[in-house]
Design an enzyme around this catalytic site. Structure first.
Site, PDB file in Angstrom:
ATOM      1  N   CYS B  46      30.670 129.180  63.057  1.00  0.00           N
ATOM      2  CA  CYS B  46      30.621 127.736  63.238  1.00  0.00           C
ATOM      3  C   CYS B  46      31.214 127.020  62.031  1.00  0.00           C
ATOM      4  CB  CYS B  46      29.174 127.293  63.424  1.00  0.00           C
ATOM      5  SG  CYS B  46      28.169 127.746  62.003  1.00  0.00           S
ATOM      6  N   CYS B  49      29.368 127.578  58.910  1.00  0.00           N
ATOM      7  CA  CYS B  49      29.651 128.867  58.286  1.00  0.00           C
ATOM      8  C   CYS B  49      30.913 128.769  57.426  1.00  0.00           C
ATOM      9  CB  CYS B  49      29.893 129.939  59.346  1.00  0.00           C
ATOM     10  SG  CYS B  49      28.595 130.103  60.534  1.00  0.00           S
ATOM     11  N   ASP B 450      21.094 156.714  71.941  1.00  0.00           N
ATOM     12  CA  ASP B 450      20.686 157.591  70.854  1.00  0.00           C
ATOM     13  C   ASP B 450      19.544 156.858  70.150  1.00  0.00           C
ATOM     14  OD1 ASP B 450      20.824 159.465  68.655  1.00  0.00           O
ATOM     15  OD2 ASP B 450      21.876 157.905  67.572  1.00  0.00           O
ATOM     16  N   ASP B 629      25.574 156.447  67.407  1.00  0.00           N
ATOM     17  CA  ASP B 629      26.222 156.140  66.131  1.00  0.00           C
ATOM     18  C   ASP B 629      26.573 157.359  65.282  1.00  0.00           C
ATOM     19  OD1 ASP B 629      23.588 156.813  65.314  1.00  0.00           O
ATOM     20  OD2 ASP B 629      23.989 155.795  63.420  1.00  0.00           O
ATOM     21  N   ASP B 633      26.679 162.390  67.890  1.00  0.00           N
ATOM     22  CA  ASP B 633      26.835 161.702  69.175  1.00  0.00           C
ATOM     23  C   ASP B 633      28.281 161.663  69.641  1.00  0.00           C
ATOM     24  OD1 ASP B 633      24.132 160.922  69.341  1.00  0.00           O
ATOM     25  OD2 ASP B 633      24.508 159.280  67.951  1.00  0.00           O
TER      26      ASP B 633
END
Lengths: 52, 739
Positions: B46, B49, B450, B629, B633
């Site tokens: 925004c 920010c 996971d 992650d 995996d």
């Protein structure tokens, strides 16, 4: 119909000017951050061009 | 500088961050000559920010200017030489924005930028030419005749021919390439239509004919280029995402040469080099320990959570995280040969199967591409027969058919929807890396999660601090501060957060692989492994404190990732089957499954078992989304129909997945699944819509009633209606994902 002799070059010239303006904005990177620019315009502090 | 370092999130969200942070830590000691830094700021969204980040950074000494690019969610910083990205990231973190350092070298955007501007320029030329020709064409349509009409047609030709030659180049090049390879792609009929229509129109203009299709040709070029540009933008975003991710982990290592330490890129390491791995850093290469004693965490490689003791002679794999003491490692395999890369190669093999997915656009193009020239040829032959050999009339009708059937709306149908959808998802913190991911995501009916690092943050949090007296906590804090072991760091953060001040413990020293010991008012104190401090080992993950003869145990649990409960609930509401597959022990997995309301779970799953479970689900006819992650995996991520990984994941896992979650919150995943279904529905609608236009207007063209005005009108109306339908997605998608 003589007026066409003026109007056609004028309309072509205007189109060409538009194209040149577009080319200039493209060169200046004005489409790099549309999201940010749309927010930046609402800010209080005025920054007229990118700093880098 | 010192202050910033202590606030830095070096062991923040997860093991991967911990190692990545530590890697940056090493980099911080090597000042870079180039002071243009680029950081990814996924949280910026925004105007506030923008101001907060730019002003906050510019108020920092050493930083000359900062500029946020909200579209790419990046900030580029001009700083004095010596200011490091690590410091800027720490500063941003304190401003309240998650930040990742990006390697400006890897982030070479110039080629993509050049291509994008090139396409935009061609689009601009076509647009302005279209306007000028339309001006003249309107005069012709409203009744200009004889010499005036011919003059207007000729001026149109003068504008149209160079425009199509310039703007149509991408289509000609692509069509020629496909034809040379013996294939017919969508660009074949397009290029044919452009050239034939232009040639016929020029002939008609020179012969004072009534119909010339100059505006239709340029308009077709314009709309198709618009579709091509959107498509390019989506793919450029995917490519830059891949680059951005490669850049997230800046690969540097400390090489020992002639007794000196030097920081070098990992790519420069050779077999036989000596590398120093500091506590907290990831082992950059495969190697053998030549000096030092420590523990390493291999959980990202194998799923084992227990740290392994390493001493001289032990073999290490790239990707392990060194926990307690410095290790000197002799390189046995670097770069492409290392175990980390071999894993990546396996994943690449698993991925080729995924790339065979045929998109809706491919299927439509395959049906459409041969139809257009055949239809036009048919019209030509039939009219030659009907008119008894009137070549000019037959060619005119054939060309009118060609230009009207040309898939103007078809070219926009997919890119417009994909652009709208991925833009919306990007704003929610999801980066689509693969162009077909959206369509595959829409078919998903089973979601596999996971546990560690995905549904949890992978950061241990002590859960029994209230059981201990304040005095013991103060001693524990003093000892924990002296170690970079993840459990010590977790204890340190938790105790600091409670406002505990460290007790005056002197003579602190770390026994690598065991723990920390010191002297507190004459009493020997230790914090570390159960056996070393003389405590009895508890069932859960723990650290043990001894004060003289007395022992205390700290137990830890894993913090739930924000949005984990919401994402499971939302997916169940959507009617998806949710699975939890973890390499962790059964009690922990069961507790997590019960807490989140997941019915199906499997504990102690090895990497191959995870992939096998997914294959079994697929064999039952399910379409599987895998969210994970770790390196354990990756095979499962590659085997699933579509996969998501958090930005904190190891880069091999991110490379294997189609979508990357930029923020810490996992909740947007459920929204993405809902959004993808809406997007695919829009794509189908668009196909039907453009098909419908053709169904109505092709007969008109075939019977010879089509005029240039008709062609222009159909083209604009169908393209605009397709684009509007795609834009509708933005709003509808918002409702769906917020609901």
């Amino acid at each position: 119909m003589d007026v066409l002799g003026i109007l056609i070059p004028v309309s072509l010239g205007l189109g060409l000017m538009g194209l040149l303006a577009f080319w200039w904005t493209l060169k200046k990177g004005m489409y790099d951050d549309p999201e940010g620019d749309s927010r930046r315009i609402l800010r209080d502090d005025y920054d007229d061009k990118p700093k880098s | 500088m010192k202050d910033m370092q202590s606030h830095a999130p070096s062991v923040s969200a997860c093991p991967a961050c911990a190692a990545g942070g530590a890697a940056c830590d090493q980099a911080a000691r090597a000042p870079q000559a180039d002071a243009r830094l680029v950081l990814s700021v996924p949280g910026a969204h925004c105007a506030a920010c923008l101001s907060a980040i730019e002003r906050g950074l510019e108020a920092t000494p050493g930083i000359r200017s900062a500029r946020v690019n909200l579209t790419l969610k990046r900030v580029s910083v001009q700083a004095d030489a010596g200011v490091d990205a690590r410091d800027v990231a720490a500063r941003l973190e304190r401003l309240g924005y998650e930040a990742h350092e990006l390697d400006a070298g890897t982030l070479n955007m110039t080629e993509t930028d050049r291509q994008g501007r090139d396409l935009l320029m061609r689009l601009g030329v076509a647009g302005f030419a279209m306007m000028n020709i339309m001006l003249l064409s309107v005069a012709v349509w409203s009744g200009a005749t004889d010499a005036t009409r011919d003059l207007f047609h000729l001026i149109s030709a003068v504008i149209a021919i160079p425009t199509v030659a310039f703007s149509g180049r991408p289509f000609f090049v692509s069509a020629a390439r496909a034809l040379r390879a013996g294939r017919l792609n969508m660009d074949g009929p397009i290029a044919l239509a452009l050239v034939l229509t232009l040639a016929l129109s020029l002939y008609e203009a020179l012969q004072s004919g009534p119909h010339a299709y100059f505006e239709a040709v340029v308009m077709l070029t314009f709309f198709l280029l618009a579709g091509r540009y959107l498509d390019f933008r989506a793919r450029a975003a995917a490519r830059s995402a891949a680059q951005e991710l490669a850049a997230l982990e800046v690969p540097r290592a400390i090489r020992l040469a002639d007794g000196r330490e030097e920081t070098v890129p990992v790519a420069e390491l050779r077999v036989g080099d000596l590398v120093l791995v500091r506590p907290g850093a990831r082992v950059p290469v495969d190697g053998v320990v030549t000096a030092g004693r420590s523990e390493t965490d291999r959980s990202l490689l194998t799923g084992e959570t227990r740290p392994l003791v390493q001493a001289k002679g032990a073999a290490l794999n790239a990707g392990e995280v060194n926990l307690t003491g410095p290790l000197t490692v002799r390189v046995t395999a670097a770069g492409r040969d290392s175990s980390l890369h071999r894993m990546a190669d396996l994943v690449a093999m698993a991925e080729t199967a995924k790339n065979r997915y045929t998109t809706l656009a491919d299927r439509a193009a395959r049906a459409y591409a041969p139809t257009i020239p055949l239809l036009s040829l048919g019209a030509f032959i039939v009219w030659m027969w009907i008119s008894g050999g009137d070549l000019r009339l037959s060619v005119n009708i054939a060309v009118a058919t060609l230009i009207i059937t040309c898939p103007c709306a078809l070219g926009l149908a997919v890119p417009a929807v994909v652009t709208a959808a991925s833009g919306r998802l990007f704003r929610q913190g999801l980066l689509i890396k693969n162009g077909t991911a959206l369509e595959r995501l829409a078919e998903v009916d089973t979601v596999v999660f996971d546990k560690t690092g995905t549904l949890t943050m992978g950061t241990p949090i002590p859960d029994n601090l209230d059981d201990h007296p304040a005095e013991d906590l103060a001693v524990a804090l003093a000892l924990a501060e002296a170690s970079s072991h993840p459990l010590s760091q977790a204890l340190n953060r938790a105790l600091r957060a409670r406002g505990v001040t460290p007790a005056p413990v002197t003579d602190l020293r770390e026994a690598p692989g065991y723990g920390v010991q010191g002297d507190w008012a004459g009493l020997p104190v230790k914090l570390g492994r159960a056996g070393w401090v003389g405590a009895t080992h508890a069932a859960t993950t723990g650290a043990y404190l001894s004060l003289g003869d007395e022992t205390r145990s700290f137990t830890f649990t894993d913090a739930l990732r924000p949005g984990a409960e919401a994402v499971v609930a939302a997916l169940r509401d959507q009617g998806k089957t949710v699975w939890l597959l973890s390499g962790d022990v059964a009690p922990a997995v069961e507790a997590m499954a019960r807490r989140l309301g997941i019915e199906h779970w499997q504990a102690g799953a090895l990497p191959a078992e995870k992939a096998a479970k997914i294959a079994a689900l697929q064999a039952e006819g399910h379409k599987v989304l895998m969210v994970g992650d770790g390196l354990n995996d990756t095979v499962a991520l590659a085997a699933a129909d579509v996969s998501v990984s958090p930005a904190s994941a190891l880069d091999a896992a991110r490379a294997a997945s189609d979508i990357v979650l930029l923020g810490r919150d996992i909740a947007p995943v459920a929204g993405a699944v809902a959004m993808s279904r809406v997007a695919v529905r829009r794509i189908r609608e668009n196909f039907w819509q453009s098909g419908l236009y053709n169904l109505v207007f092709v007969p008109i063209a075939l019977f010879g009633y089509a005029t240039p005005l008709w062609a222009a009108a159909i083209m604009s109306v169908s393209s605009i209606s397709v684009s509007l339908n795609a834009l509708r997605l933005g709003r509808r998608g918002q409702e769906t994902t917020r609901a």
